[in-house]
Design an enzyme around this catalytic site. Sequence first.
Site, PDB file in Angstrom:
ATOM      1  N   ASP A   1       0.834  -1.199   0.000  1.00  0.00           N
ATOM      2  CA  ASP A   1       0.000   0.000   0.000  1.00  0.00           C
ATOM      3  C   ASP A   1       0.872   1.253   0.000  1.00  0.00           C
ATOM      4  OD1 ASP A   1      -2.405   1.472   0.127  1.00  0.00           O
ATOM      5  OD2 ASP A   1      -2.282   1.611   2.307  1.00  0.00           O
ATOM      6  N   HIS A   2       0.585   2.175  -0.897  1.00  0.00           N
ATOM      7  CA  HIS A   2       1.301   3.454  -1.006  1.00  0.00           C
ATOM      8  C   HIS A   2       2.806   3.260  -1.115  1.00  0.00           C
ATOM      9  CE1 HIS A   2      -2.067   6.212  -0.618  1.00  0.00           C
ATOM     10  NE2 HIS A   2      -2.551   5.420   0.304  1.00  0.00           N
TER      11      HIS A   2
ATOM     12  N   SER B   1     -12.219   4.456   5.816  1.00  0.00           N
ATOM     13  CA  SER B   1     -12.636   4.531   7.217  1.00  0.00           C
ATOM     14  C   SER B   1     -13.449   5.791   7.468  1.00  0.00           C
ATOM     15  CB  SER B   1     -11.409   4.526   8.140  1.00  0.00           C
ATOM     16  OG  SER B   1     -10.690   3.318   8.025  1.00  0.00           O
TER      17      SER B   1
ATOM     18  N   ASN C   1     -10.289   0.701   0.672  1.00  0.00           N
ATOM     19  CA  ASN C   1      -9.251   0.527   1.685  1.00  0.00           C
ATOM     20  C   ASN C   1      -9.738   0.926   3.073  1.00  0.00           C
ATOM     21  OD1 ASN C   1      -7.748   0.014  -0.600  1.00  0.00           O
ATOM     22  ND2 ASN C   1      -6.139   1.483  -0.137  1.00  0.00           N
TER      23      ASN C   1
ATOM     24  N   THR D   1      -7.418   3.028   9.208  1.00  0.00           N
ATOM     25  CA  THR D   1      -7.617   3.675  10.509  1.00  0.00           C
ATOM     26  C   THR D   1      -8.629   2.945  11.368  1.00  0.00           C
ATOM     27  OG1 THR D   1      -7.042   5.841   9.599  1.00  0.00           O
ATOM     28  CG2 THR D   1      -8.295   5.817  11.650  1.00  0.00           C
TER      29      THR D   1
ATOM     30  N   GLY E   1      -7.221   8.809   7.650  1.00  0.00           N
ATOM     31  CA  GLY E   1      -7.307   9.205   9.047  1.00  0.00           C
ATOM     32  C   GLY E   1      -8.736   9.331   9.519  1.00  0.00           C
TER      33      GLY E   1
ATOM     34  N   HIS F   1      -9.443   5.070  -1.524  1.00  0.00           N
ATOM     35  CA  HIS F   1      -8.632   5.133  -0.309  1.00  0.00           C
ATOM     36  C   HIS F   1      -9.372   5.935   0.747  1.00  0.00           C
ATOM     37  CE1 HIS F   1      -4.515   3.677  -1.618  1.00  0.00           C
ATOM     38  NE2 HIS F   1      -5.249   3.581  -2.720  1.00  0.00           N
ATOM     39  N   GLY F   2      -8.950   5.794   2.006  1.00  0.00           N
ATOM     40  CA  GLY F   2      -9.598   6.541   3.074  1.00  0.00           C
ATOM     41  C   GLY F   2     -11.017   6.084   3.325  1.00  0.00           C
TER      42      GLY F   2
END
Length: 275
Positions: free
Chosen positions: A81-82, A205, A224, A227, A175, A202-203
């Site tokens: 990832d990343h 959460s 994805n 967090t 985050g 992405h992100g």
Amino acid sequence: MLVSLSEILEPAGAEGYAVPAFNVYNMETVMGVAQAAKKLRSPVIFQVYSRLFEQGKGDYLAPVILEAVKGLSVPAVFHLDHGSGQDAVVRALRCGASGIMIDASLKPLKENMEETRKIVELCRAAGVPVEGELGHIGSTRDETASEFTRVDEAVQFVEETKVDALAVMIGTAHGKYKKAPQLNLQRAGEISRAVKKPLVLHGGSGVPDEQVKGAIAQGVAKVNFGTDLCCAFLEGIKKTAEGTIAIDLFMNEPIATVKEFAMEKIRLLGADGHA
């Protein structure tokens, strides 16, 4: 059952669900995710953040992931990832990764394409598909958000780099959100129809369920979660009875809370029963 990133995403895109990609950090988070995927008969992606490979921790975590995947009868991907650059990518490949993400999104378009294309060529030699990122998906701590990914640039990016999946900026961030984001689902659909590649969110959460479902309807095939998985693990630690000293017993509750969290997201994405 270890499969490649493309093998797991193509059926998702065709059948209208998304594959959950969980960032894992230790044996217990791997176990929780694996147990959830097994119970719900769901394809799953185990992700390792680039930093862990850069610090050498990925060398310890990779065998745990591969052992968990070997024990699953459902399709599973071990994914970087990343990826911060070629060094992290090579480390992940040596450790057995079956999917690679390269993130050069902070660079100008031309440089992003050049670096991504080089990684695609490297990974092609190893038979491993690549996810690229266009439109920087930053942090919830950033003062301002990046611009949404442009459709014309997405087409150019995919044609130039030959990536197998594309992470796009449509309103998410990494985050804890101070308030729920509002995704640009129309832009996601426009990009999906133009590039004809699986999109990645992405992100994930903290994104409201209805928006996640809306993104999937517009071509997102991978979502994805990092967090919130960490928070689930830490919540399990808080639930553990005070005075539990044996670490294997201490970790039973964190494994269970990660499993429950993963099952919730698998159902949200509609991936249950698709193994």
